[in-house]
Write an enzyme that holds these catalytic residues in place. Structure first.
Site, PDB file in Angstrom:
ATOM      1  N   THR A   8       0.845  -1.201   0.000  1.00 19.87           N
ATOM      2  CA  THR A   8       0.000   0.000   0.000  1.00 19.87           C
ATOM      3  C   THR A   8       0.875   1.242   0.000  1.00 19.87           C
ATOM      4  O   THR A   8       1.936   1.261   0.618  1.00 19.87           O
ATOM      5  CB  THR A   8      -0.931   0.041   1.228  1.00 19.87           C
ATOM      6  OG1 THR A   8      -1.738   1.238   1.154  1.00 19.87           O
ATOM      7  CG2 THR A   8      -0.182   0.064   2.551  1.00 19.87           C
ATOM      8  N   GLY A  12      -1.839   5.981   6.173  1.00 24.23           N
ATOM      9  CA  GLY A  12      -2.898   5.845   7.172  1.00 24.23           C
ATOM     10  C   GLY A  12      -3.338   4.392   7.306  1.00 24.23           C
ATOM     11  O   GLY A  12      -3.457   3.862   8.415  1.00 24.23           O
ATOM     12  N   GLU A  37      -4.596  -1.808 -10.070  1.00 23.58           N
ATOM     13  CA  GLU A  37      -5.944  -1.808  -9.478  1.00 23.58           C
ATOM     14  C   GLU A  37      -6.971  -1.916 -10.599  1.00 23.58           C
ATOM     15  O   GLU A  37      -7.127  -1.000 -11.391  1.00 23.58           O
ATOM     16  CB  GLU A  37      -6.173  -0.543  -8.639  1.00 23.58           C
ATOM     17  CG  GLU A  37      -5.428  -0.603  -7.305  1.00 23.58           C
ATOM     18  CD  GLU A  37      -5.791   0.532  -6.341  1.00 23.58           C
ATOM     19  OE1 GLU A  37      -6.990   0.847  -6.196  1.00 23.58           O
ATOM     20  OE2 GLU A  37      -4.856   1.094  -5.733  1.00 23.58           O
ATOM     21  N   ASP A  66      -8.197  -2.928  -0.232  1.00 21.23           N
ATOM     22  CA  ASP A  66      -8.932  -2.030  -1.109  1.00 21.23           C
ATOM     23  C   ASP A  66     -10.173  -1.575  -0.355  1.00 21.23           C
ATOM     24  O   ASP A  66     -10.912  -2.394   0.190  1.00 21.23           O
ATOM     25  CB  ASP A  66      -9.304  -2.698  -2.436  1.00 21.23           C
ATOM     26  CG  ASP A  66      -9.625  -1.647  -3.484  1.00 21.23           C
ATOM     27  OD1 ASP A  66      -8.804  -0.722  -3.670  1.00 21.23           O
ATOM     28  OD2 ASP A  66     -10.692  -1.716  -4.115  1.00 21.23           O
ATOM     29  N   GLY A 143      -8.236  10.670   4.711  1.00 24.86           N
ATOM     30  CA  GLY A 143      -9.267  10.496   3.684  1.00 24.86           C
ATOM     31  C   GLY A 143     -10.621  11.054   4.090  1.00 24.86           C
ATOM     32  O   GLY A 143     -10.757  12.231   4.463  1.00 24.86           O
ATOM     33  N   TYR A 144     -11.627  10.198   4.035  1.00 19.96           N
ATOM     34  CA  TYR A 144     -13.010  10.608   4.301  1.00 19.96           C
ATOM     35  C   TYR A 144     -13.357  10.633   5.786  1.00 19.96           C
ATOM     36  O   TYR A 144     -14.514  10.897   6.137  1.00 19.96           O
ATOM     37  CB  TYR A 144     -13.970   9.653   3.573  1.00 19.96           C
ATOM     38  CG  TYR A 144     -13.834   9.709   2.063  1.00 19.96           C
ATOM     39  CD1 TYR A 144     -14.495  10.678   1.324  1.00 19.96           C
ATOM     40  CD2 TYR A 144     -13.025   8.803   1.383  1.00 19.96           C
ATOM     41  CE1 TYR A 144     -14.372  10.743  -0.053  1.00 19.96           C
ATOM     42  CE2 TYR A 144     -12.890   8.863  -0.008  1.00 19.96           C
ATOM     43  CZ  TYR A 144     -13.563   9.832  -0.712  1.00 19.96           C
ATOM     44  OH  TYR A 144     -13.430   9.894  -2.078  1.00 19.96           O
ATOM     45  N   ASP A 145     -12.397  10.364   6.666  1.00 15.30           N
ATOM     46  CA  ASP A 145     -12.713  10.282   8.099  1.00 15.30           C
ATOM     47  C   ASP A 145     -13.438  11.510   8.659  1.00 15.30           C
ATOM     48  O   ASP A 145     -14.359  11.347   9.464  1.00 15.30           O
ATOM     49  CB  ASP A 145     -11.446   9.987   8.915  1.00 15.30           C
ATOM     50  CG  ASP A 145     -11.027   8.525   8.811  1.00 15.30           C
ATOM     51  OD1 ASP A 145     -11.870   7.679   8.443  1.00 15.30           O
ATOM     52  OD2 ASP A 145      -9.855   8.226   9.102  1.00 15.30           O
ATOM     53  N   LYS A 163     -10.793   4.445  16.672  1.00 22.36           N
ATOM     54  CA  LYS A 163     -11.185   4.068  15.297  1.00 22.36           C
ATOM     55  C   LYS A 163     -10.846   2.593  15.055  1.00 22.36           C
ATOM     56  O   LYS A 163     -11.637   1.847  14.468  1.00 22.36           O
ATOM     57  CB  LYS A 163     -10.488   4.965  14.272  1.00 22.36           C
ATOM     58  CG  LYS A 163     -10.874   4.615  12.830  1.00 22.36           C
ATOM     59  CD  LYS A 163     -10.122   5.412  11.768  1.00 22.36           C
ATOM     60  CE  LYS A 163     -10.445   4.860  10.369  1.00 22.36           C
ATOM     61  NZ  LYS A 163      -9.595   5.416   9.310  1.00 22.36           N
ATOM     62  N   ARG A 169     -11.893  -1.434   8.603  1.00 22.19           N
ATOM     63  CA  ARG A 169     -10.583  -2.089   8.453  1.00 22.19           C
ATOM     64  C   ARG A 169     -10.363  -3.082   9.585  1.00 22.19           C
ATOM     65  O   ARG A 169      -9.848  -4.182   9.372  1.00 22.19           O
ATOM     66  CB  ARG A 169      -9.508  -1.002   8.417  1.00 22.19           C
ATOM     67  CG  ARG A 169      -8.083  -1.512   8.190  1.00 22.19           C
ATOM     68  CD  ARG A 169      -7.177  -0.408   7.662  1.00 22.19           C
ATOM     69  NE  ARG A 169      -7.563   0.009   6.326  1.00 22.19           N
ATOM     70  CZ  ARG A 169      -8.187   1.163   6.054  1.00 22.19           C
ATOM     71  NH1 ARG A 169      -8.439   2.036   7.011  1.00 22.19           N
ATOM     72  NH2 ARG A 169      -8.569   1.444   4.824  1.00 22.19           N
TER      73      ARG A 169
HETATM   74  O1  LIG Z   1     -10.420   4.261   6.888  1.00 16.88           O
HETATM   75  C1  LIG Z   1     -10.574   5.156   6.037  1.00 16.88           C
HETATM   76  N1  LIG Z   1     -10.958   6.384   6.390  1.00 16.88           N
HETATM   77  C2  LIG Z   1     -11.098   7.376   5.498  1.00 16.88           C
HETATM   78  N2  LIG Z   1     -10.848   7.254   4.194  1.00 16.88           N
HETATM   79  C3  LIG Z   1     -10.446   6.018   3.789  1.00 16.88           C
HETATM   80  C4  LIG Z   1     -10.303   4.938   4.673  1.00 16.88           C
HETATM   81  N3  LIG Z   1      -9.890   3.862   3.987  1.00 16.88           N
HETATM   82  C5  LIG Z   1      -9.781   4.248   2.728  1.00 16.88           C
HETATM   83  N4  LIG Z   1     -10.108   5.556   2.610  1.00 16.88           N
HETATM   84  C6  LIG Z   1     -10.056   6.344   1.375  1.00 16.88           C
HETATM   85  C7  LIG Z   1      -8.646   6.506   0.889  1.00 16.88           C
HETATM   86  C8  LIG Z   1      -8.783   6.477  -0.607  1.00 16.88           C
HETATM   87  O2  LIG Z   1      -9.170   7.742  -1.116  1.00 16.88           O
HETATM   88  C9  LIG Z   1      -9.938   5.513  -0.813  1.00 16.88           C
HETATM   89  C10 LIG Z   1      -9.498   4.069  -0.904  1.00 16.88           C
HETATM   90  O3  LIG Z   1      -8.758   3.856  -2.078  1.00 16.88           O
HETATM   91  P1  LIG Z   1      -7.718   2.664  -2.094  1.00 16.88           P
HETATM   92  O4  LIG Z   1      -7.273   2.434  -3.490  1.00 16.88           O
HETATM   93  O5  LIG Z   1      -8.247   1.501  -1.328  1.00 16.88           O
HETATM   94  O6  LIG Z   1      -6.511   3.233  -1.201  1.00 16.88           O
HETATM   95  P2  LIG Z   1      -5.262   4.142  -1.561  1.00 16.88           P
HETATM   96  O7  LIG Z   1      -5.187   4.376  -3.032  1.00 16.88           O
HETATM   97  O8  LIG Z   1      -5.287   5.332  -0.681  1.00 16.88           O
HETATM   98  O9  LIG Z   1      -4.024   3.256  -1.097  1.00 16.88           O
HETATM   99  P3  LIG Z   1      -3.446   1.877  -1.763  1.00 16.88           P
HETATM  100  O10 LIG Z   1      -4.311   1.535  -2.943  1.00 16.88           O
HETATM  101  O11 LIG Z   1      -2.032   2.160  -2.146  1.00 16.88           O
HETATM  102  O12 LIG Z   1      -3.540   0.848  -0.667  1.00 16.88           O
HETATM  103  O13 LIG Z   1     -10.749   5.628   0.350  1.00 16.88           O
HETATM  104 MG   LIG Z   2      -5.298   2.759  -4.414  1.00 12.81          MG
END
Ligand SMILES: O=c1nc[nH]c2c1ncn2[C@H]1C[C@H](O)[C@@H](COP(=O)(O)OP(=O)(O)OP(=O)(O)O)O1
Ligand SMILES: [Mg+2]
Length: 191
Positions: A8, A12, A37, A66, A143-145, A163, A169
């Protein structure tokens, strides 16, 4: 101490998964090299494909996460496109889309994908239901928290430890752990 590679780029997510798995004697190592992805309507195939790709590339067991936020009044948008929408719109414009909507129902979902080289990937989903707030609140999390309310408090207002007790998660990792602990106790059993 068991080690799991978590692919990842999101610090966060990494911090949360690391903190959740630590008490179980599992050390999480971050790999920031990413994975392809897929564009799908569901998170499961994206996590499955990513975990399998990473395990075969790294030649060791690999985990991916994801995630997305699914807003009922927007027919589940942004869902699997949550990363793109965070980058292009951000929380303030998502709140604009929600103006006039009285049904604030939403859920966060994480799908943990896990795979060993040469094997089929496994997926472990976790969901938490809540509501879209009327304004951003809190500076915790990522993110959206700040716009996701759980029992009246946004995830941005909750501390990390709080959290991690209730999040999507956490629930996905709990489901992974149920399978993983069984595997540690019965190493000969297949998947
Ligand atoms: O607990 C969370 N609380 C708030 N927002 C969150 C959470 N978990 C994911 N998010 C946001 C981050 C991203 O904008 C989208 C997931 O996208 P996603 O592709 O899974 O993650 P990512 O691109 O940030 O990281 P990566 O793909 O490298 O693991 O939702
Ligand atoms: Mg991603």
């Amino acid at each position: 101490m068991h080690k799991v590679v978590f692919v990842t780029g999101n610090e966060g997510k990494f911090a949360e998964v690391r903190d959740i798995l630590k008490p179980f004697g599992i050390e999480v190592i971050q790999d920031k090299n990413g994975y392809p992805e897929l564009q799908e309507d569901e998170l499961e195939p994206i996590a499955a494909y990513g975990a399998q790709y990473a395990a075969n590339k790294l030649k060791m067991p690999a985990m991916v996460d994801d995630s997305g936020i699914f807003i009922k009044a927007l027919n589940g948008f942004p869902g699997p496109y949550s990363r793109f929408v965070e980058d292009k719109l951000g929380n303030s414009k998502v709140l604009k889309l929600m103006e006039g909507e009285t049904d604030r129902t939403a859920y966060f979902k994480t799908v943990i994908g896990y795979c060993e080289p040469g094997k089929e990937p496994l997926v472990f989903p976790g969901v938490v239901e809540g509501k879209i707030a009327y304004e951003e609140r809190g500076t915790g999390g990522f993110g959206y928290d700040p716009i996701f309310e759980y029992q009246g408090v946004t995830f941005g207002e909750l501390g990390d430890a709080e959290k991690n007790k209730v999040s999507h998660r956490r629930r996905a990792i709990d489901s992974f752990l149920e399978w993983f602990k069984d595997k540690l106790e019965n190493p000969e059993s297949k998947n």
